[in-house]
Write a protein that holds these residues in place. Sequence first.
Motif, PDB file in Angstrom:
ATOM      1  N   GLY A  55       0.830  -1.197   0.000  1.00  0.00           N
ATOM      2  CA  GLY A  55       0.000   0.000   0.000  1.00  0.00           C
ATOM      3  C   GLY A  55       0.866   1.249   0.000  1.00  0.00           C
ATOM      4  N   VAL A  56       0.414   2.288  -0.689  1.00  0.00           N
ATOM      5  CA  VAL A  56       1.185   3.538  -0.763  1.00  0.00           C
ATOM      6  C   VAL A  56       0.276   4.717  -0.415  1.00  0.00           C
ATOM      7  CG1 VAL A  56       2.541   5.085  -2.215  1.00  0.00           C
ATOM      8  CG2 VAL A  56       2.694   2.608  -2.545  1.00  0.00           C
ATOM      9  N   LEU A 104       2.170  -2.133  -6.399  1.00  0.00           N
ATOM     10  CA  LEU A 104       1.829  -0.987  -5.562  1.00  0.00           C
ATOM     11  C   LEU A 104       0.330  -0.700  -5.656  1.00  0.00           C
ATOM     12  CD1 LEU A 104       4.781   1.472  -6.339  1.00  0.00           C
ATOM     13  CD2 LEU A 104       4.606  -0.227  -4.513  1.00  0.00           C
ATOM     14  N   VAL A 105      -0.270  -0.406  -4.530  1.00  0.00           N
ATOM     15  CA  VAL A 105      -1.705  -0.080  -4.468  1.00  0.00           C
ATOM     16  C   VAL A 105      -1.866   1.235  -3.710  1.00  0.00           C
ATOM     17  CG1 VAL A 105      -3.986  -0.822  -3.708  1.00  0.00           C
ATOM     18  CG2 VAL A 105      -2.296  -2.523  -4.464  1.00  0.00           C
ATOM     19  N   SER A 106      -2.516   2.200  -4.326  1.00  0.00           N
ATOM     20  CA  SER A 106      -2.729   3.494  -3.667  1.00  0.00           C
ATOM     21  C   SER A 106      -3.757   3.347  -2.550  1.00  0.00           C
ATOM     22  CB  SER A 106      -3.212   4.528  -4.687  1.00  0.00           C
ATOM     23  OG  SER A 106      -3.409   5.774  -4.060  1.00  0.00           O
ATOM     24  N   VAL A 107      -3.442   3.912  -1.378  1.00  0.00           N
ATOM     25  CA  VAL A 107      -4.335   3.851  -0.213  1.00  0.00           C
ATOM     26  C   VAL A 107      -4.592   5.276   0.257  1.00  0.00           C
ATOM     27  CG1 VAL A 107      -4.648   2.927   2.113  1.00  0.00           C
ATOM     28  CG2 VAL A 107      -3.344   1.611   0.432  1.00  0.00           C
ATOM     29  N   GLY A 165       2.581  -4.705   3.562  1.00  0.00           N
ATOM     30  CA  GLY A 165       2.958  -3.525   4.319  1.00  0.00           C
ATOM     31  C   GLY A 165       2.510  -2.285   3.567  1.00  0.00           C
ATOM     32  N   TYR A 166       2.840  -1.127   4.087  1.00  0.00           N
ATOM     33  CA  TYR A 166       2.481   0.095   3.371  1.00  0.00           C
ATOM     34  C   TYR A 166       3.580   1.140   3.530  1.00  0.00           C
ATOM     35  CZ  TYR A 166       0.792   1.854   7.941  1.00  0.00           C
ATOM     36  OH  TYR A 166       0.679   2.242   9.255  1.00  0.00           O
ATOM     37  N   LEU A 167       3.642   2.016   2.509  1.00  0.00           N
ATOM     38  CA  LEU A 167       4.674   3.042   2.445  1.00  0.00           C
ATOM     39  C   LEU A 167       4.023   4.419   2.495  1.00  0.00           C
ATOM     40  CD1 LEU A 167       7.685   3.871   1.802  1.00  0.00           C
ATOM     41  CD2 LEU A 167       6.988   3.863  -0.612  1.00  0.00           C
ATOM     42  N   ILE A 168       4.534   5.248   3.379  1.00  0.00           N
ATOM     43  CA  ILE A 168       4.069   6.643   3.463  1.00  0.00           C
ATOM     44  C   ILE A 168       5.142   7.515   2.811  1.00  0.00           C
ATOM     45  CG2 ILE A 168       3.395   8.540   4.983  1.00  0.00           C
ATOM     46  CD1 ILE A 168       2.700   6.446   7.111  1.00  0.00           C
TER      47      ILE A 168
END
Length: 421
Positions: free
Chosen positions: A54-55, A79-82, A99-102
Motif C-alpha cells: 500500500g502507498v 503498488l496499491v494506492s491507499v 505492508g504500506y509506504l508513506i
Amino acid sequence: MSKFWIVLLHTYRNKIKSKPFIISTAITMVLIFTIANINHIAKLFGNDVPDKIGVIDESGVFYPLLQEQVKPLKEDITLVSVSDEKTAEVNVSKGKHEGYLIIKQSSEGLPEGIFKAEDVTKQSSIDDIQNALQQVKNMVSVESLGLSTAEVEKMYAPVGFEKVSLLESAKSEEEANQVYVLVYVLLLFIYMSVMMYGTMIATEVATEKSSRVMEILISSVSPVKQMFGKIFGIVLVAFTQLTVFAGSVYTALQLNESISGKDSMLDILNLGSIPLSLYIYAALYFLLGFFMFATLFAMLGSLINRVEEVNSLLTPLIMVIVGAFMIAIYGRENPESAVVTIASYFPLFTPMIMLLRVGMTDLPFWEILLSFGILLASISIFATIGARVYRGGVLLYGGSPSLKLIKQALLMSKEEKKIEG
C-alpha cells in the motif's frame, strides 16, 4: 598378486552394494539436483502472487514516479494506492497487503519514505521499495538542477580505469577469477573426499578387526596386501561415487539452463579457457594426497579395537586436514605469503596448499616438481611405516586407542617377521 586383487575387489563390491552407500549416493544426487534448481522448485511450491504494498502519497506527486520505477519488478511487487493510514493498517492486518509506504516531501522538495509492516525483518520487498524511491529522488534532484539527459549520463558514467600487469606471465582479471573459483572448488573437493573416504577406510579396517575376521584373513593374506587391497578398493569406491556426483552436477546445471533459458554456471565460468595444466596438477595433487592420507587412515584403523573408537583416534589427523584447509582459505588473499609458502612444503599440507599456489600464482616449474617429489617420498615413507604398523596393529586387542599403540604395533610386526622368517 592375485590375493591383493581378491581383497581389492571384495572391498569394492561390498561397499558399492551396501545400503549406506546406495542411500547416501541417492540422497546426495537429490540434493545436487535440488540445490542446482532451487529457484524453479521454489516457484512450483511457492506463491507466485507478487507482494502488494500500500502507498500513501502525502505529497500527491511521487506515487506515479514510484510506479514507473517499480515496473521492472512487477512480477515481485505491486503498488496499491491507499487513501489513509487507518485503511492501510486494516489491509495489512487482514493480509491483503504485506505492508504500506508513506511518502512525504522534504523541505527541499525531495521524497522521503516510511515503511510499516507487522514485522519489517520478514519483508523481502523493503530493499526494492527503498531502491525505487531512491531512483525517484535522483530524478527529482536532476530535474531541479536543470541538468540535461546527456549531462546526467555523463555524471553517472563509470570512471575509466584500466588494469595492466607488467609481468607477461601474469593472469588477466577474468582468468584470475575463473582460476580462483576452480581452485576453491577443487580444494573443497579434496578436503571432503579425504575426510569422507579416509574415515571409510579406517572404519572398514576397524570393523573387520572388531569382528575377529582379521585373524582369519591374516592366515591367508599378508597384512601388507590386505592394507593396500583395502586402500585401493576404497579408492575405486571413491572414484565411482565421485564420478556419479560429477555427472549429477553437470546434468543438474544443464537442466537448469534448459528450463531457465539462461547460461548455466559452467558457461558463465568458461572453464574451458583455463589451462589444461591446472587440471592435470589438480588431478595429480588429488591422487597423491588421497593415497597418502588413505595410508595413514588405514594405519590408524588397525590400532582400533571397536568401531566406536574410530573418531577418537582419528581426531589428530582430521585436525591436520582441517588446518590445511584453513591455511588454504587464508592463502586466498595472500597466496605468496611466507606462511602459505612454508606450509605448502609440509607433506600433509602439500596437496591442498600447493594446488592453491599453482592456481593463484606463477610458480617456477622446479617448485612444482619439488612438491611432487615431497609427496612421493612421503607416500613411500608412510606406506612403509603404515604397512609395519598395520601388520602388528591388527593383532593388538585390548586397551584404549592411543597413538602410543604405534610403537607396540611396530614391535609386534618385528616379532611376527622373525616368526615368519
